[in-house]
Design a protein around this motif. Structure first.
Motif, PDB file in Angstrom:
ATOM      1  N   ILE A   5      32.569  44.647  46.062  1.00 60.38           N
ATOM      2  CA  ILE A   5      33.120  43.761  47.090  1.00 60.38           C
ATOM      3  C   ILE A   5      32.715  42.323  46.784  1.00 60.38           C
ATOM      4  O   ILE A   5      33.543  41.414  46.830  1.00 60.38           O
ATOM      5  CB  ILE A   5      32.637  44.171  48.503  1.00 60.38           C
ATOM      6  N   PHE A   6      31.440  42.103  46.433  1.00 57.48           N
ATOM      7  CA  PHE A   6      31.018  40.745  46.091  1.00 57.48           C
ATOM      8  C   PHE A   6      31.797  40.233  44.884  1.00 57.48           C
ATOM      9  O   PHE A   6      32.188  39.069  44.843  1.00 57.48           O
ATOM     10  CB  PHE A   6      29.511  40.644  45.821  1.00 57.48           C
ATOM     11  N   ALA A  14      35.483  31.568  36.679  1.00 54.42           N
ATOM     12  CA  ALA A  14      34.346  32.492  36.727  1.00 54.42           C
ATOM     13  C   ALA A  14      34.023  33.076  35.367  1.00 54.42           C
ATOM     14  O   ALA A  14      32.963  33.621  35.146  1.00 54.42           O
ATOM     15  CB  ALA A  14      34.633  33.620  37.715  1.00 54.42           C
ATOM     16  N   GLN A  15      34.950  32.969  34.439  1.00 58.52           N
ATOM     17  CA  GLN A  15      34.726  33.552  33.121  1.00 58.52           C
ATOM     18  C   GLN A  15      33.890  32.592  32.285  1.00 58.52           C
ATOM     19  O   GLN A  15      34.392  31.622  31.750  1.00 58.52           O
ATOM     20  CB  GLN A  15      36.059  33.841  32.438  1.00 58.52           C
ATOM     21  N   LYS A  43      33.788  36.746  44.741  1.00 52.42           N
ATOM     22  CA  LYS A  43      33.511  35.728  43.717  1.00 52.42           C
ATOM     23  C   LYS A  43      34.770  35.410  42.913  1.00 52.42           C
ATOM     24  O   LYS A  43      35.106  34.241  42.715  1.00 52.42           O
ATOM     25  CB  LYS A  43      32.397  36.207  42.789  1.00 52.42           C
ATOM     26  N   ASP A  44      35.475  36.431  42.475  1.00 51.59           N
ATOM     27  CA  ASP A  44      36.679  36.203  41.679  1.00 51.59           C
ATOM     28  C   ASP A  44      37.749  35.460  42.474  1.00 51.59           C
ATOM     29  O   ASP A  44      38.447  34.606  41.936  1.00 51.59           O
ATOM     30  CB  ASP A  44      37.244  37.530  41.154  1.00 51.59           C
ATOM     31  N   ALA A  45      37.880  35.778  43.757  1.00 52.30           N
ATOM     32  CA  ALA A  45      38.881  35.115  44.587  1.00 52.30           C
ATOM     33  C   ALA A  45      38.562  33.628  44.756  1.00 52.30           C
ATOM     34  O   ALA A  45      39.466  32.797  44.791  1.00 52.30           O
ATOM     35  CB  ALA A  45      38.969  35.800  45.951  1.00 52.30           C
ATOM     36  N   ILE A  46      37.283  33.295  44.850  1.00 48.81           N
ATOM     37  CA  ILE A  46      36.889  31.893  45.037  1.00 48.81           C
ATOM     38  C   ILE A  46      36.826  31.143  43.711  1.00 48.81           C
ATOM     39  O   ILE A  46      37.304  30.021  43.597  1.00 48.81           O
ATOM     40  CB  ILE A  46      35.524  31.802  45.756  1.00 48.81           C
TER      41      ILE A  46
END
Length: 130
Positions: free
Chosen positions: A3-4, A16-17, A8-11
């Motif tokens: 879920i986290f 993020a990569q 994180k990916d959505a924000i």
């Protein structure tokens, strides 16, 4: 995916990569021994993601209080905010209280989520983590 991880990916989006340095290489010498080769310069680290700015942009025109509500934050990101998902997030982030969906649990979840975003390269204002 956790879920986290979804939060994180959505924000963070594609930012993020993180870039990883290439592996060190070695070459043979005439004597049959291996000598290390000079390593290329390490790529620049990905800059911090401005969590507040990204969430403000996503939240434009929506009546969601993502600044204090874990439920609204998850809704804003298109993530199921059900009690089951919040319980799972609580387990991921190390919550030790009752998993009953109480205000105490939800407030803790929101702050812990913001702190974890900061640990993972997010620029998060102090008022969202205190």
């Amino acid at each position: 995916m956790s879920i986290f991880g979804k939060i994180k990916d959505a924000i963070f989006g594609h930012k993020a990569q993180a870039q990883t340095p290439p592996p060190a290489s070695a070459a043979s010498t005439e004597g049959g021994t291996i000598a290390p080769q000079p390593q290329p310069a390490t790529p620049a680290a990905v800059s911090e993601v401005d969590v507040q700015q990204n969430l403000e942009q996503m939240g434009q025109g929506k009546n969601l209080n993502w600044r204090t509500s874990i439920v609204d934050l998850m809704k804003l990101l298109g993530i199921d905010s059900s009690l089951d998902n919040r319980k799972e997030l609580a387990r991921e982030l190390g919550y030790t209280g009752d998993l009953d969906g109480s205000a105490e649990m939800n407030i803790w979840l929101h702050k812990a989520t913001m702190k974890e975003l900061a640990k993972n390269g997010g620029k998060v204002p102090a008022e969202l983590t205190d």
